[in-house]
Each structure stands twice: as structure tokens, then as C-alpha cells.
Design an enzyme around this catalytic site. Sequence first.
Site, mmCIF file in Angstrom:
data_model
loop_
_atom_site.group_PDB
_atom_site.id
_atom_site.type_symbol
_atom_site.label_atom_id
_atom_site.label_comp_id
_atom_site.label_asym_id
_atom_site.label_seq_id
_atom_site.Cartn_x
_atom_site.Cartn_y
_atom_site.Cartn_z
ATOM 1 N N THR A 143 25.145 63.426 17.280
ATOM 2 C CA THR A 143 24.631 64.408 16.696
ATOM 3 C C THR A 143 25.310 64.496 14.881
ATOM 4 O O THR A 143 25.105 65.475 14.485
ATOM 5 C CB THR A 143 25.999 65.342 17.147
ATOM 6 O OG1 THR A 143 27.224 65.267 17.242
ATOM 7 C CG2 THR A 143 24.617 65.938 18.220
ATOM 8 N N HIS A 189 32.254 58.595 13.112
ATOM 9 C CA HIS A 189 33.858 59.587 12.131
ATOM 10 C C HIS A 189 34.665 58.801 12.982
ATOM 11 O O HIS A 189 34.712 58.046 13.873
ATOM 12 C CB HIS A 189 33.732 60.954 11.964
ATOM 13 C CG HIS A 189 33.802 61.825 13.829
ATOM 14 N ND1 HIS A 189 35.252 61.897 14.211
ATOM 15 C CD2 HIS A 189 33.108 62.121 14.789
ATOM 16 C CE1 HIS A 189 34.580 62.622 15.905
ATOM 17 N NE2 HIS A 189 33.315 61.778 15.571
ATOM 18 N N SER A 208 37.898 66.978 11.395
ATOM 19 C CA SER A 208 37.046 66.579 12.061
ATOM 20 C C SER A 208 35.670 66.801 11.087
ATOM 21 O O SER A 208 36.361 65.724 10.141
ATOM 22 C CB SER A 208 37.068 68.600 11.815
ATOM 23 O OG SER A 208 36.174 68.972 11.081
ATOM 24 N N LYS A 209 34.032 66.598 11.486
ATOM 25 C CA LYS A 209 32.686 65.752 10.654
ATOM 26 C C LYS A 209 32.934 66.897 9.712
ATOM 27 O O LYS A 209 32.362 66.774 8.490
ATOM 28 C CB LYS A 209 32.102 66.291 11.582
ATOM 29 C CG LYS A 209 31.854 65.567 12.779
ATOM 30 C CD LYS A 209 30.570 65.010 13.890
ATOM 31 C CE LYS A 209 30.183 64.023 15.055
ATOM 32 N NZ LYS A 209 29.259 64.186 15.450
ATOM 33 N N ARG A 210 33.033 68.238 9.812
ATOM 34 C CA ARG A 210 33.055 69.485 8.384
ATOM 35 C C ARG A 210 33.951 69.136 7.660
ATOM 36 O O ARG A 210 33.757 69.838 6.607
ATOM 37 C CB ARG A 210 32.765 71.189 9.667
ATOM 38 C CG ARG A 210 31.550 70.887 10.226
ATOM 39 C CD ARG A 210 31.546 72.502 10.909
ATOM 40 N NE ARG A 210 31.171 72.108 12.146
ATOM 41 C CZ ARG A 210 31.883 72.358 13.167
ATOM 42 N NH1 ARG A 210 33.129 71.913 13.300
ATOM 43 N NH2 ARG A 210 31.357 72.100 14.661
#
Length: 536
Positions: free
Chosen positions: A14, A18, A256-258
Site C-alpha cells: 500500500t 517505512h 506513520s506513513k502520512r
Amino acid sequence: MTSPVLLRFAPSPTGPLHLGGLRTALVNHIHARKLGGKWLLRIEDTDAARAVPGSVEGIREGLAWAGLDYDYGPGKAGPHGPYFQSQRLDLYHFYAKKLLDTGHAYRCFCTADELQSTRERLARSGLNQTYDKKCLNLTEEEVARRVKAGEKSIVRLNDSMPPRRTSPPDLIFGHLRDAHASLPTDPVLLKSDLFPTYHLASVVDDHEMGITHVLRGEEWLPSVPLHLDLYASFNFEPPQFAHLPILLNPDGSKMSKRKGDVRVVDFIERGWEPQAVVNWLALAGWGVHDHSHSHSHSSEASSSNSDSDSSSASSSKQTAAPDSTTVMSLPEIIQHFDLSAVTHRRSVLDPTKLEYLNKHHLMRDFSSEEGLQAFAERMQPDIKAAYPDSDSTSIPYLKKVILALQGRLMTAPDLLTTAPYFFQPPSYTSPESQALVTAIPSHEIYLQALQPTLERLRAIPSQEWEAYDVASVLHEENKKTGLKSKVYMTVMRHALSGMKSGPSVPEIMKVLGQEKTLARLEDAASRVGEWYPEES
């Protein structure tokens, strides 16, 4: 007979790999190698809507960069394939039918609107249920008729048929209190599009592939009761579980990825050494080894309150953990790491520790001829690209530069910028160079320091330069001038580099060699008048 040790890293495609994912893969690699086992890469791609093109390639490249060499998976055929869940759908359907046939699961034909209405009604009634089991009591004939008519359905676990099961202790969190109350009512196992949920696919694959240890993130702790129910419903022996506490940013927020800079590709592009990043991640949360391992935790509480340290030792028999900046290679980490020594609290990833580790891993590399040679060869193309007109890019020369700068290089790209004067003539027009001149009182003092030294250095036979004690020459000439050492050395440093910091002046001269050293001192002597225009 004991099953061979087999672990798995099972990311979803997705987005980019990370740090949290890399750390999970790392701990799987460490534990597998420590136990003399193997590990595989499994791609959990049953949610096509969330898949990002290129993710699998990015995951594989990130693992390869970090030196985490999986034994089976995409690109590495093995006995457990296929390694993409989207290619294993028949298997999930087979096992879903087994649950239907034994009464451990049932088909639910409720529409999305009906389910939403049911949830709202149950919530208004103050019930903890999320579904009213409306479809549980459909007759076999009714189910068969509706399936034949093409009605869409999902497959739900029948939690009113609780299987007999044991709850093995988590290898990190110990014994977990039962958290069934936090699960949805009759969880969905197979969706109406015939794709499995994570829970069914994960349990089926771990069993079919012979996974002996499941090491994954703390966020999956609340799912443990459901997964154990599935193992018991299938009459499978569950693997050993270990859940890794979540990584935090320095401000205490969840990585987090965001949010934040957590993509592995960012660390690759910025020139961090893979062994330093691996070292950094391995040390995060590596606490005291408690041999008693007698703590009891709720999976729900652990996932929501684990930023407080719940791992206070209850046994006097403990093993000290390495310091959080201990420089360790991957083989050394494998030798000393123990899952029972991972703390329960969430761990902050401190960037300053990565800087320290990276610098010292580089210095470790430079301490051997093999490592020094490899680094010089690796950096040569970048040096040539950065300084296309330079005649100072040979491997022997780069090795001298690296040794002179080794304590000053935090990352490999620093070699390009820390001391440009090793690859090109100094810039005497830069603000830094001009600031150095202001620290030298006058034109006369500049030449008073420079000219006698220049004559003395010219007199050294070229064949003796490499072994000559240049530092003693400078000390003697400085003494003759009567100038303060700081002023004298500032003149030399300015003439040779135009920069205020760097290796010692004798080191700079040794790296540059006699010819370039004399050329720069002569050039400075001829231009000194330009730097003191008010004296002209």
C-alpha cells in the site's frame, strides 16, 4: 518432531516500505537466524483498492539495501508459494467452507444498509454487540436457495460456538488477559467479493506455510483472540506470537506513513549507511532481559496504554541490554538480541542516535583496508560527478582524504562537501574565507608567516615528503616568526583551504602532497594584497 523454525514478514503493498515495517522485517530476520531457521516474504495484497503500483519492488529493494535477505518469497521460489495472497484465493475458499461445514462459520446475506441500521439499533440499546446474528439461524435449504439465486453474502465466524483453546504467552508481552469483549460480533472472514479478510488469510497462510513464530506490530494485539479462535476452530496448532511495541517520533507522536520522514527510501537517498539504520532500529526498545517473564497484560490495554513502561523487572535474574548507541553489526545483533529483552513501552527513534551510529559505522569501515577501499570505490563516481574538472579523484588519493576526514563524516555524502579543497582550489572569495582573513591582523603578518614556511617546505626532497615530519617543520617556523600559534596556523589554513575547519594543517598538506601544497601557498602569497585593500 519439532517443526523447522520459519518466520514471515507480511507487508501489504500500500505504499513505500517505512521504518516500522523495516524494523518488523529486521526482528523476524534476527530471530530466524538466531534460532537457525528461515524467514519468508509474503505480500498481503487482497485489498486491491489500496494497492499502490511499485510497492512490492520498493519493499524488496528496501530489504535488500538493509541486508535482510529473505529465504523464500517473490523472486525466490520455495516450498510455500505462491507468496502473493491474491494468488491463494482458492485456499481461503477451501478453509472458509470447512468452517461452514463444521458450524464454526455461517453465511450472512444482510446488505450494507441493513448492517448499518443494525449497528445503530444495538448501540442505542446500550449493547456491546455489533451484529444481531440475524442470518445465523437460516436453514441449510434457505442458504442454498439464496446462494443459487446469486445473492451476495459474506462468511462470518460463529462466536456462539466458542472453540476450546489455549492462549500461549506472547514472547514480548507475556500472558495476555482475554480481550474477546473488544472484538466485533461474529467477525467477517470472507467478504462478498470472495476476498478474505486479513484474519482468515493470515491464519490460513501461517498454518499452510508452516510458520512457527509470528512477529508483528503491537497494533495487532487486539486481533490475537480472534486469531486464536480461528486456530482452534480449524484444530491447528497456533504459532508463537510476539508483538513489537510501536515506534514513536521524538515528539512522542506515532510514526506513520502520512506523518514525518519514515520512508526507507528517504534514508537511502540521504546516504545513511544501511548497517547504521539497522543498528538504530534494533536498539529501539532493547531493554533488560527478564528471565521470569511473568507479567500479565491485556491486549487492549497494551495497545492503548503502552507508552508507560509496564516492563518493570519482577525477577532478580536479568541481563543488561546494550547502550542505546552501541555500535553493532548485524551478526553481532543476531548474536546478542533476545525477544524477551524487548521492553513493553513504545520506543522513541532519536535521529541524533542515528547520526552517532552512522558516523561510527563509517569509522569502523575505514579501520580496515578492505572497508576503506570499498568506500573509496563506492564514492569515486559521486566525487567525479561533483568535481568534473578535478585531477584528484584517484582511489589512492580518495583513501587519504577519507582517513583525514573520517571523524568528520556523519554520512557518506558528507565526503562531497566537508572539504571541497581536497578536490579543487580553495575559494578565497567565500564569506568563510573572508572571515578568516579578518582574524589575521595584517598583510605583513600574513606574509611573515607564509614566506619562510614556503621556503622551508620547498627544500624538502620530493621523495621524502610522504614520510617527512611536516608538523615539526611548522612548529619550528612558527616559533621563528614569534607569532601566536593561532595566527600562524590561521594563515596556513586559509592559504591551503580557505575554510576555518577541517583536519589539522599538517594532515591537509600530507593529503594534498608537496606539489599542490606549494602551489597553494605560492598562490596565496601572490594574492594576499587583494585581501587587505586598505593597506595598498
